[in-house]
Design a protein around this motif. Structure first.
Motif, mmCIF file in Angstrom:
data_model
loop_
_atom_site.group_PDB
_atom_site.id
_atom_site.type_symbol
_atom_site.label_atom_id
_atom_site.label_comp_id
_atom_site.label_asym_id
_atom_site.label_seq_id
_atom_site.Cartn_x
_atom_site.Cartn_y
_atom_site.Cartn_z
ATOM 1 N N ASN A 84 -5.824 26.609 39.230
ATOM 2 C CA ASN A 84 -4.406 26.268 39.165
ATOM 3 C C ASN A 84 -3.777 26.709 37.845
ATOM 4 N N ARG A 85 -2.484 27.063 37.913
ATOM 5 C CA ARG A 85 -1.689 27.446 36.734
ATOM 6 C C ARG A 85 -2.383 28.524 35.908
ATOM 7 N N GLU A 119 0.414 30.997 37.388
ATOM 8 C CA GLU A 119 1.544 30.414 36.656
ATOM 9 C C GLU A 119 2.822 31.061 37.168
ATOM 10 N N ASN A 120 3.854 30.260 37.297
ATOM 11 C CA ASN A 120 5.139 30.768 37.741
ATOM 12 C C ASN A 120 6.203 29.821 37.188
ATOM 13 N N TYR A 123 8.018 26.631 39.010
ATOM 14 C CA TYR A 123 7.551 25.246 39.148
ATOM 15 C C TYR A 123 8.253 24.316 38.151
ATOM 16 N N LEU A 126 11.782 23.852 39.435
ATOM 17 C CA LEU A 126 11.841 22.912 40.563
ATOM 18 C C LEU A 126 11.860 21.480 40.054
ATOM 19 N N ASN A 127 11.078 21.229 39.033
ATOM 20 C CA ASN A 127 11.044 19.898 38.433
ATOM 21 C C ASN A 127 12.417 19.537 37.856
ATOM 22 N N SER A 132 11.984 20.676 46.109
ATOM 23 C CA SER A 132 10.685 21.270 46.421
ATOM 24 C C SER A 132 10.817 22.785 46.550
ATOM 25 N N LEU A 133 9.683 23.449 46.537
ATOM 26 C CA LEU A 133 9.665 24.894 46.745
ATOM 27 C C LEU A 133 10.245 25.225 48.119
ATOM 28 N N SER A 169 10.645 31.910 43.697
ATOM 29 C CA SER A 169 10.146 31.024 44.758
ATOM 30 C C SER A 169 9.503 31.829 45.883
ATOM 31 N N ALA A 172 6.062 32.717 44.600
ATOM 32 C CA ALA A 172 5.245 31.502 44.537
ATOM 33 C C ALA A 172 4.796 31.091 45.939
#
Length: 187
Positions: A84-85, A119-120, A123, A126-127, A132-133, A169, A172
């Protein structure tokens, strides 16, 4: 859910066609202890995905979690590492060498080098946007047209940011679809 709710969690998901259970790192030990108490309950769960990031401590903890699951009787093909990430400019197999080495050596868990979420910046966006994506991808607003129609600098910045977010997006989402296919062999 608290780890002490494990029994009711298992009862709840047994009547469902599908469910995703996200166990936070701070709850994993209690969760596994409850799983041990309900011997065989791991059979009610199809897969155990363990997200691992490029931090030595987290790599060790992720391996430990996989081995604990294996020790509870979970089959190696059901325990899957998800990287992840991860930055695209680094060598995955080098950074996660201990994970790949152990997965290959004993088969107590799987590590597929294609199961990497890159990593993108979308994200973090979006936070900030609190969406959401999926919601971002479903947004049909023509931000390019809005950009051309406004003279307001603040609105222009928002439009430019949303154009970039929409583009990110898409990549991602494709990355997540690729990871799903790598983990489960389907889309």
């Amino acid at each position: 859910m608290r780890s002490s709710s494990y029994g009711s969690l298992i009862d709840s998901i047994m009547v469902l066609d599908s469910a995703i259970v996200d166990v936070g790192a701070s709850n994993i030990e209690g969760f596994l202890e409850e799983m041990r108490e309900l011997d065989g309950s791991h059979e009610d769960l199809d897969y155990f995905l363990i997200p691992v990031v490029r931090d030595e401590k987290i790599i060790k903890e992720s391996i430990k979690t996989a081995l604990l699951l294996s020790g509870l009787g979970v089959a190696g093909e059901k325990i899957k590492m998800v990287f992840n990430r991860f930055p695209k400019d680094l060598e995955l197999e080098q950074v996660f060498a201990p994970v790949f080495k152990l997965a290959k050596a004993d088969g107590k868990f799987t590590a597929n080098k294609s199961a990497v979420i890159y990593e993108n910046p979308v994200y973090a966006e979006l936070n900030k946007l609190q969406i959401s994506l999926h919601e971002l991808n479903a947004d049909t607003t023509d931000y390019r047209a809005k950009l051309k129609d406004t003279k307001d600098e603040k609105e222009q910045k928002i439009c430019l940011a949303m154009i970039a977010n929409k583009r990110r997006s898409t990549s991602a989402s494709q990355n997540l679809d690729d990871v799903f296919a790598a983990l489960f062999g389907q889309r």
